[in-house]
Design an enzyme around this catalytic site. Structure first.
Site, PDB file in Angstrom:
ATOM      1  N   ARG A  16     -13.333  -4.402   1.348  1.00  0.00           N
ATOM      2  CA  ARG A  16     -12.500  -3.514   0.527  1.00  0.00           C
ATOM      3  C   ARG A  16     -12.954  -3.489  -0.934  1.00  0.00           C
ATOM      4  O   ARG A  16     -13.073  -2.406  -1.517  1.00  0.00           O
ATOM      5  CB  ARG A  16     -11.023  -3.923   0.628  1.00  0.00           C
ATOM      6  CG  ARG A  16     -10.359  -3.505   1.937  1.00  0.00           C
ATOM      7  CD  ARG A  16      -8.943  -4.024   2.015  1.00  0.00           C
ATOM      8  NE  ARG A  16      -8.906  -5.487   1.916  1.00  0.00           N
ATOM      9  CZ  ARG A  16      -7.791  -6.196   1.822  1.00  0.00           C
ATOM     10  NH1 ARG A  16      -6.621  -5.594   1.782  1.00  0.00           N
ATOM     11  NH2 ARG A  16      -7.844  -7.509   1.754  1.00  0.00           N
ATOM     12  N   ASN A  34      -6.765  -2.486   4.655  1.00  0.00           N
ATOM     13  CA  ASN A  34      -6.946  -3.079   5.973  1.00  0.00           C
ATOM     14  C   ASN A  34      -5.895  -2.498   6.892  1.00  0.00           C
ATOM     15  O   ASN A  34      -4.724  -2.420   6.535  1.00  0.00           O
ATOM     16  CB  ASN A  34      -6.738  -4.601   5.916  1.00  0.00           C
ATOM     17  CG  ASN A  34      -7.935  -5.312   5.330  1.00  0.00           C
ATOM     18  OD1 ASN A  34      -9.022  -4.753   5.233  1.00  0.00           O
ATOM     19  ND2 ASN A  34      -7.736  -6.562   4.942  1.00  0.00           N
TER      20      ASN A  34
END
Ligand SMILES: [Zn+2]
Ligand SMILES: [Zn+2]
Length: 734
Positions: A16, A34
């Site tokens: 990320r 996520n």
């Protein structure tokens, strides 16, 4: 707007933060989060260049399996953000534990750094993963680190996009993280300023010390105290692994190939079996009578801390357990070990994980134990359904097949212990939770009626209302090899110590023509009596006695009358492992088996020195109905005849080479008959360097392709993989 879903190992690896940086760089708007085990990205434009840039900057430990792109009309922002995780589909695992990265090592050794000499230094590229995770998504709240709230400074690193610990889930510092305490043998904290320095001094001074790491505990002892340690631990001759300071140190003690160097230094940092250099008493103490010893390099910050103060080159580092039981992970249980000192931390171990052990054969990895640093790993097969497999009995692992991927658990131990079976249940539940599994089609187990793992299989079958499938041991070995090499059938020479045969006899020297849906026993070693059954596995003189009797030779035993009587009613056996035990005994290499594989491993030392100068009978192959039988008696006749007149090494080499040659001959006949291209070798005996190189040579001479293991363990730890694949193909047949 465009929605991009990335599947693979993309959590717990700094994915990320990388997406965030790339999006910012390109001036994109949108978000990343996520979702279940995957990562979901929304951007407003330039999908192509975004993905290209993302691939260019991919974190070292990320592995993208698939990317789906679609149109998106939901929420967006004026900038780019990392959003709270959501609970979507869970179909990929977290990464394995990763050894400390160079950037963290630099922090760790830099005076004045917040994490100077800090025992829990990590980042998005390194640290504990599998051992600390409770569930996906991989967020701090789902790890054991959740009990240690980040301090203000850690939090600011976590929130700052330019920081390399931006969104690193398991970070901490001396201010807010877990800490180590030194205890004496009574469990009383030892008041010292630097527990690591004191601990190193204690190791150097010859004390028996216990160290808690991320995934379990090690017992440590100085290299010059191994004999004493063996007495203390009541472990007569089973090898101990060592941890050494660095690669240069290892090079002084061992011969290393380029690939062995690479694996020693890899992120997984396994124990690698290396060839001993001469002149080191500690190596002989560590693995008596063997050509190799196992060694690993420091992988966690605490190891570097100890070496910072340690004077010697390394120490024994063996899993801390009561013999036969799983490795200890609870602080209070550790004190039952009665060691001198304990260096323990206050972070919970969620998933126990022993060190991995492997040996390198040419460019292949032969896993003796596939565990820390390698689990969870996916093996892709072409099959549907959900299958659980509980393996065999010794060197246990269990496996789960989900969405066409087999995930094998960490090393579990030997099934004779109730606690190991409990451990298996726990390890399986963890996988089922990680992947949200609610329905299971089939539970696979070994055919052996006496294996304790059956109870686990039947309990699971009841719980999931699933069917059970019993699978012959060597068939599972063969299929584990096929899965390893991404093929679906072939001829496999399955050689090991013990496996229950379809005819109720003990197999272990088998040539199978096998596929996912069935197998044919093409050939096998000639049967011999396993005098007294399992007793003969440890008392290897019994097998040697049987061969002496069968060839009209004499082997003195005080209990010979009893053995002769037992011989008539003993279970029959075709195990190559037992044949090697007998050879080892007859040639005076080894008198008893004190640990799994000992006589055969010690014979390997001799085999390495052997020359092909003793003439063995040309062909041992006989036809018995539709089976080929490799008669080992002429080999033993020759061995008894030459004993005393020829060199032991040459006799051993000739005997083993003759048997391997005949195995391959039978395999070639079968391969030609059925038009198979591959001849493989699997089972515990296939760890033997000399045997595998002979196998490879003979197969190549025939123009066929030899198959060897590389990802799935050769031995019984690989059984559950084969069982899983067979179970999956069985579903299709129903
Ligand atoms: Zn790092
Ligand atoms: Zn902190």
């Amino acid at each position: 707007m465009h929605r991009i879903v990335v599947y693979g190992v993309v959590q717990g690896v700094g994915f990320r933060p990388t997406v965030y940086r790339v999006a910012k760089l390109l001036g994109l708007r949108g978000w990343v989060k996520n979702n279940g085990s995957n990562v979901e990205i929304v951007i407003d434009r330039d999908v192509e260049s975004f993905l290209a840039e993302l691939r260019k900057n991919l974190p070292v430990n990320a592995r993208i399996e698939r990317i789906d792109v679609s149109e998106y009309s939901g929420m967006s922002f004026d900038d780019f953000r990392i959003l709270e995780s959501s609970h979507g589909v869970k179909d990929f695992p977290p990464p394995p534990d990763l050894a400390m990265c160079d950037a963290c090592l630099a922090d760790f050794y830099e005076k004045g750094n917040r994490r100077y000499m800090y025992a829990f230094t990590n980042c998005t590229d390194c640290g504990a993963r599998f051992t600390v995770i409770k569930n996906m998504p991989f967020d701090r709240i789902n790890t054991t680190m959740f009990e240690f709230p980040m301090c203000r400074e850690c939090n600011s690193e976590y929130e700052h996009p330019a920081n390399r610990r931006f969104h690193a889930q398991t970070i901490s510092c001396p201010e807010c993280g877990p800490r180590y305490t030194l205890y004496d043998r009574n469990g009383t904290p030892v008041p010292v300023e630097n527990p690591f320095e004191k601990f190193a001094v204690l190791i150097d001074a010859g004390k028996i010390c216990v160290l808690k790491g991320y995934g379990g505990m090690h017992i440590l002892c100085a290299l010059d105290r191994i004999k004493y340690f063996r007495d203390w631990y009541r472990r007569k001759s089973k090898p101990f692994a060592l941890m050494m300071r660095n690669l240069e140190t290892v090079e002084r003690y061992a011969y290393l190939s380029e690939i062995e160097r690479e694996i020693l230094l890899s992120r997984a940092r396994p124990i690698v079996l290396l060839k001993k250099k001469a002149g080191f008493e500690c190596l002989e103490d560590a693995s008596p009578g063997l050509p190799n010893f196992g060694v690993m390099l420091p992988y966690a910050p605490v190891h570097h801390l100890i070496f910072q103060h340690l004077k010697s080159d390394g120490f024994v580092a063996t899993s801390a357990n009561v013999p036969g039981e799983p490795m200890i992970i609870e602080n209070r249980e550790a004190f039952a070990l009665n060691a001198d000192y304990y260096l323990l931390h206050n972070l919970k171990i969620h998933n126990r994980c022993d060190d991995s052990v492997l040996r390198v054969y040419s460019n292949r990895k032969f896993f003796i134990r596939k565990s820390r640093g390698f689990v969870p790993e996916a093996l892709t097969i072409d099959a549907k359904g959900t299958v659980i497999a509980v393996g065999a009995q010794e060197n246990l692992s269990a496996s789960v097949l989900i969405n066409g991927k087999i995930y094998t658990t960490q090393y579990l131990g030997d099934g004779l212990s109730y606690n190991v079976l409990q451990y298996m249940k726990g390890a399986l539940s963890h996988y089922l939770r990680l992947f949200n599994v609610e329905h299971v089609d089939t539970i696979c187990l070994d055919l052996h009626p006496g294996y304790t793992t059956r109870s686990v299989a039947f309990a699971l079958a009841k719980k999931f209302n699933a069917r059970t499938l019993e699978i012959q041991h060597h068939w599972a070995h063969a299929v584990s090899l096929f899965v390893d090499n991404s093929i679906s059938n072939g001829v496999c020479i399955a050689i090991d110590g013990t496996g229950y045969g379809s005819d109720g006899k003990i197999w272990g020297g088998e040539v199978l023509n096998a596929g996912m849906k069935g197998f044919q026993r093409v050939g096998h070693l000639s049967e011999f009596p396993l005098i007294g059954g399992e007793t003969a596995v440890n008392d290897i003189g019994r097998v040697a006695f049987a061969f002496a009797e069968l060839t009209g030779n004499n082997l003195k035993r005080e209990d010979d009358t009893l053995l002769r009587a037992l011989m008539k009613k003993s279970v029959m056996c075709t195990s190559f492992g037992r044949v090697l035990d007998a050879l080892s005994y007859v040639l005076g290499v080894c008198e008893e088996r004190t640990y799994d594989g000992e006589p055969a491993m010690k014979l390997e030392t001799l085999l390495m020195e052997g020359k092909p100068w003793v003439k063995m009978p040309d062909s041992l192959v006989e036809c018995n109905g539709d089976e080929y039988v490799i008669n080992v008696l002429p080999v033993f006749e020759k061995v008894f005849e030459c004993r005393g007149s020829e060199k032991r090494a040459d006799i051993a080499y000739a005997a083993v080479a003759a048997i391997v040659k005949n195995f391959v001959d039978v395999a070639i006949k079968s391969a030609n008959e059925y038009g198979m291209k591959y001849i493989g070798v699997s089972g515990g005996v296939s760890y033997n360097d000399v045997i595998v190189s002979l196998f490879e040579k003979y197969v190549k001479q025939s123009g066929l392709t030899p198959l060897l293991h590389d990802r799935v363990p050769n031995g019984d730890m690989g059984i559950s993989v084969g069982q899983c694949a067979i179970g999956a193909h069985d579903i299709e047949c129903v």
